[in-house]
Design a protein around this motif. Structure first.
Motif, PDB file in Angstrom:
ATOM      1  N   GLN A  35      27.214  15.477  44.003  1.00  0.00           N
ATOM      2  CA  GLN A  35      26.022  14.647  44.182  1.00  0.00           C
ATOM      3  C   GLN A  35      26.142  13.708  45.381  1.00  0.00           C
ATOM      4  N   VAL A  36      27.369  13.277  45.689  1.00  0.00           N
ATOM      5  CA  VAL A  36      27.609  12.324  46.784  1.00  0.00           C
ATOM      6  C   VAL A  36      28.689  12.912  47.692  1.00  0.00           C
ATOM      7  N   PRO A  37      28.327  13.867  48.575  1.00  0.00           N
ATOM      8  CA  PRO A  37      29.323  14.618  49.353  1.00  0.00           C
ATOM      9  C   PRO A  37      30.289  13.754  50.165  1.00  0.00           C
ATOM     10  N   GLY A  38      29.815  12.642  50.713  1.00  0.00           N
ATOM     11  CA  GLY A  38      30.693  11.808  51.535  1.00  0.00           C
ATOM     12  C   GLY A  38      31.333  10.680  50.769  1.00  0.00           C
ATOM     13  N   CYS A  39      31.527  10.849  49.480  1.00  0.00           N
ATOM     14  CA  CYS A  39      31.934   9.745  48.619  1.00  0.00           C
ATOM     15  C   CYS A  39      33.389   9.331  48.825  1.00  0.00           C
ATOM     16  N   ASP A  40      33.691   8.122  48.414  1.00  0.00           N
ATOM     17  CA  ASP A  40      35.059   7.628  48.239  1.00  0.00           C
ATOM     18  C   ASP A  40      35.405   7.872  46.774  1.00  0.00           C
ATOM     19  N   LEU A  41      36.523   8.574  46.527  1.00  0.00           N
ATOM     20  CA  LEU A  41      36.875   8.894  45.139  1.00  0.00           C
ATOM     21  C   LEU A  41      37.095   7.641  44.305  1.00  0.00           C
ATOM     22  N   VAL A  44      33.940   6.875  42.012  1.00  0.00           N
ATOM     23  CA  VAL A  44      33.480   7.713  40.909  1.00  0.00           C
ATOM     24  C   VAL A  44      33.320   6.819  39.680  1.00  0.00           C
ATOM     25  N   PRO A  45      32.152   6.801  39.076  1.00  0.00           N
ATOM     26  CA  PRO A  45      31.914   5.854  37.977  1.00  0.00           C
ATOM     27  C   PRO A  45      32.525   6.291  36.651  1.00  0.00           C
ATOM     28  N   SER A  46      32.760   5.312  35.809  1.00  0.00           N
ATOM     29  CA  SER A  46      33.071   5.527  34.378  1.00  0.00           C
ATOM     30  C   SER A  46      34.380   6.249  34.115  1.00  0.00           C
ATOM     31  N   LEU A  47      35.383   6.045  34.991  1.00  0.00           N
ATOM     32  CA  LEU A  47      36.703   6.626  34.749  1.00  0.00           C
ATOM     33  C   LEU A  47      37.648   5.550  34.231  1.00  0.00           C
ATOM     34  N   PRO A  48      38.689   5.944  33.500  1.00  0.00           N
ATOM     35  CA  PRO A  48      39.725   4.971  33.126  1.00  0.00           C
ATOM     36  C   PRO A  48      40.324   4.353  34.396  1.00  0.00           C
ATOM     37  N   SER A  49      40.688   3.099  34.339  1.00  0.00           N
ATOM     38  CA  SER A  49      41.169   2.399  35.540  1.00  0.00           C
ATOM     39  C   SER A  49      42.391   3.063  36.146  1.00  0.00           C
ATOM     40  N   ALA A  50      43.218   3.694  35.331  1.00  0.00           N
ATOM     41  CA  ALA A  50      44.434   4.332  35.838  1.00  0.00           C
ATOM     42  C   ALA A  50      44.134   5.568  36.681  1.00  0.00           C
ATOM     43  N   ALA A  51      42.913   6.078  36.597  1.00  0.00           N
ATOM     44  CA  ALA A  51      42.569   7.286  37.358  1.00  0.00           C
ATOM     45  C   ALA A  51      42.375   6.988  38.838  1.00  0.00           C
ATOM     46  N   TYR A  52      41.927   5.801  39.175  1.00  0.00           N
ATOM     47  CA  TYR A  52      41.544   5.519  40.559  1.00  0.00           C
ATOM     48  C   TYR A  52      42.715   5.539  41.544  1.00  0.00           C
ATOM     49  N   PRO A  53      43.846   4.915  41.234  1.00  0.00           N
ATOM     50  CA  PRO A  53      44.959   5.024  42.190  1.00  0.00           C
ATOM     51  C   PRO A  53      45.455   6.452  42.378  1.00  0.00           C
ATOM     52  N   ILE A  54      45.351   7.261  41.335  1.00  0.00           N
ATOM     53  CA  ILE A  54      45.744   8.680  41.463  1.00  0.00           C
ATOM     54  C   ILE A  54      44.806   9.395  42.414  1.00  0.00           C
ATOM     55  N   LEU A  55      43.506   9.213  42.237  1.00  0.00           N
ATOM     56  CA  LEU A  55      42.529   9.879  43.087  1.00  0.00           C
ATOM     57  C   LEU A  55      42.673   9.442  44.543  1.00  0.00           C
ATOM     58  N   ARG A  56      42.861   8.128  44.764  1.00  0.00           N
ATOM     59  CA  ARG A  56      42.932   7.621  46.135  1.00  0.00           C
ATOM     60  C   ARG A  56      44.195   8.084  46.855  1.00  0.00           C
ATOM     61  N   SER A  57      45.299   8.167  46.140  1.00  0.00           N
ATOM     62  CA  SER A  57      46.578   8.427  46.800  1.00  0.00           C
ATOM     63  C   SER A  57      46.929   9.899  46.919  1.00  0.00           C
ATOM     64  N   LYS A  58      46.312  10.752  46.084  1.00  0.00           N
ATOM     65  CA  LYS A  58      46.766  12.150  46.042  1.00  0.00           C
ATOM     66  C   LYS A  58      45.675  13.181  46.298  1.00  0.00           C
ATOM     67  N   PHE A  59      44.400  12.757  46.326  1.00  0.00           N
ATOM     68  CA  PHE A  59      43.324  13.733  46.437  1.00  0.00           C
ATOM     69  C   PHE A  59      42.281  13.298  47.454  1.00  0.00           C
ATOM     70  N   ARG A  60      41.539  14.286  47.919  1.00  0.00           N
ATOM     71  CA  ARG A  60      40.394  14.048  48.800  1.00  0.00           C
ATOM     72  C   ARG A  60      39.208  14.836  48.242  1.00  0.00           C
ATOM     73  N   PRO A  61      37.973  14.366  48.491  1.00  0.00           N
ATOM     74  CA  PRO A  61      36.817  15.142  48.035  1.00  0.00           C
ATOM     75  C   PRO A  61      36.814  16.552  48.619  1.00  0.00           C
ATOM     76  N   PHE A  62      37.218  16.671  49.900  1.00  0.00           N
ATOM     77  CA  PHE A  62      37.305  17.975  50.565  1.00  0.00           C
ATOM     78  C   PHE A  62      38.531  17.975  51.470  1.00  0.00           C
ATOM     79  N   THR A  63      39.257  19.080  51.470  1.00  0.00           N
ATOM     80  CA  THR A  63      40.353  19.218  52.429  1.00  0.00           C
ATOM     81  C   THR A  63      39.955  20.114  53.587  1.00  0.00           C
ATOM     82  N   SER A  64      38.815  20.796  53.475  1.00  0.00           N
ATOM     83  CA  SER A  64      38.277  21.607  54.566  1.00  0.00           C
ATOM     84  C   SER A  64      37.034  20.926  55.118  1.00  0.00           C
ATOM     85  N   SER A  65      36.527  21.470  56.220  1.00  0.00           N
ATOM     86  CA  SER A  65      35.292  20.923  56.796  1.00  0.00           C
ATOM     87  C   SER A  65      34.413  22.077  57.262  1.00  0.00           C
TER      88      SER A  65
END
Length: 372
Positions: A35-41, A44-65
């Motif tokens: 829904q939000v292609p250029g988003c910052d992970l 992402v709403p309504s996740l447990p607080s512990a999820a956010y550092p994992i998403l920011r440090s280990k994942f990207r919305p897209f690794t290709s372009s």
């Protein structure tokens, strides 16, 4: 260390579970990214607080372009050039159909516009088929699950994708784990593509075909046979030496017994090589005990160095008449799409040194038409 795509489902679930977070949140993350292609992970709403550092440090919305999108003159085909995190590139092709323009058994078909996406599973290919441009690249690397799914995400920005076919660059069954996981993601929330509208094409990797019914039930199987006997097949498809046609037919018999599904047989028509009436009878005898659809594919030029020529219309029609009339095998002749953008079957190749697109891929007659 390179960051993972958020669509690498197994890796994302493992990281969340290690932090005590339910994997049920994964589809919600994917839905937000769609829904939000250029988003910052981190947003992402309504996740447990512990999820956010994992998403920011280990994942990207897209690794290709998405580097380029090229439309055919008739606007029925769009070729997407996608650049991967490692600098290599692959292509995916969108093909648009309108069922109202076709007929079945002489009657107009219901429905309307729908789109099929042809995706790549590898950069290059190990199989070395002599009539396919991808084989000239050699093998570069397997795509990750995320890189496969991201092709669908990009295509969905152009049109609603109804069908997916793994007929792009690479041999899908040589990237088996990523293929299986990618299809599970595509058939789940939020993509929700029916397994019956997904087709996996293979040159005949026997051990992987044997695993398909358990791992991917209801997904369609297409086999790139291209010759009715082992000698001709090895001549045009060197990898066939590892998969003798007799053993391949045994595996397909077992597959069909276990799945009760028709098998699609891909057969590229090469002038004087595999298109004689003799070959049609050999193919008919080989397949007469199967429930199959044979798809005759016009050969598309892949460069001046190719020694192959396209079969004449008369040869293709004669071949079809033998299969239909003598052996009662359903046989179609592929309607080519996207040739003006090098988007036709067998032309898929990416010139990696120049990082530009020089090829494409396409599908047979609309895959859904063959399911009736």
């Amino acid at each position: 260390m390179a960051l993972r795509s958020v669509f690498d489902g197994g890796a994302l679930r493992a990281e969340l579970e290690s932090a005590g977070i339910s994997p049920n949140f994964v589809p919600l993350i994917w839905k937000y990214v769609l829904q939000v292609p250029g988003c910052d992970l981190g947003n992402v709403p309504s996740l447990p607080s512990a999820a956010y550092p994992i998403l920011r440090s280990k994942f990207r919305p897209f690794t290709s372009s998405l580097s380029a999108a090229i439309d055919s003159k008739d606007h029925l085909t769009t070729k997407l050039l996608i650049t991967l995190q490692n600098g290599n590139s692959v292509e995916a092709v969108i093909m648009r159909y309108d069922t109202r323009l076709g007929k079945y058994n002489g009657k107009p078909r219901p429905g309307g516009p729908r789109s099929t996406l042809c995706v790549s599973s590898q950069v290059g290919c190990k199989m070395g088929c002599k009539f396919c441009a991808t084989g000239t690249m050699g093998f570069k690397n397997n795509l990750s699950t995320g890189e496969i799914v991201e092709q669908l995400v990009y295509a969905s920005r152009f049109t609603n994708i109804r069908n997916v076919v793994f007929m792009g660059m690479g041999e899908p069954l040589n990237n088996y784990a990523a293929l299986v996981e990618a299809i599970h993601i595509m058939t789940g929330f939020p993509f929700q593509i029916s397994p019956k509208r997904i087709t996996v094409s293979t040159v005949g990797i026997i051990h992987a075909i044997n695993k398909l019914p358990g791992d991917l039930p209801n997904v369609n199987l297409a086999v790139s046979l291209h010759a009715p006997d082992q000698d001709v097949r090895c001549h045009i498809m060197p990898a066939a030496r590892a998969f003798p046609i007799g053993k391949l037919m045994d595996a397909l018999q077992t597959y069909q017994k276990n799945t009760q599904q028709k098998i699609f047989i891909e057969y590229i028509m090469l002038d004087g090589v595999n298109d004689l009436e003799l070959h049609a009878h050999q193919l008919g005898k080989l397949l007469e005990t199967f429930h199959v659809v044979v798809n005759l594919i016009p050969f598309n030029p892949i460069g001046s160095s190719s020694s192959f020529k396209t079969s004449s219309e008369q040869s293709v029609t004669r071949f079809q008449k033998v299969l239909r009339g003598v052996y009662n095998i359903r046989t179609t002749i592929r309607q080519e799409m996207g040739q003006d953008i090098s988007g036709a079957c067998g032309q898929l190749v990416v010139n990696l040194s120049e990082q530009r697109s020089t090829g494409g891929a396409t599908l047979l007659t609309d895959i859904e038409d063959l399911h009736i």
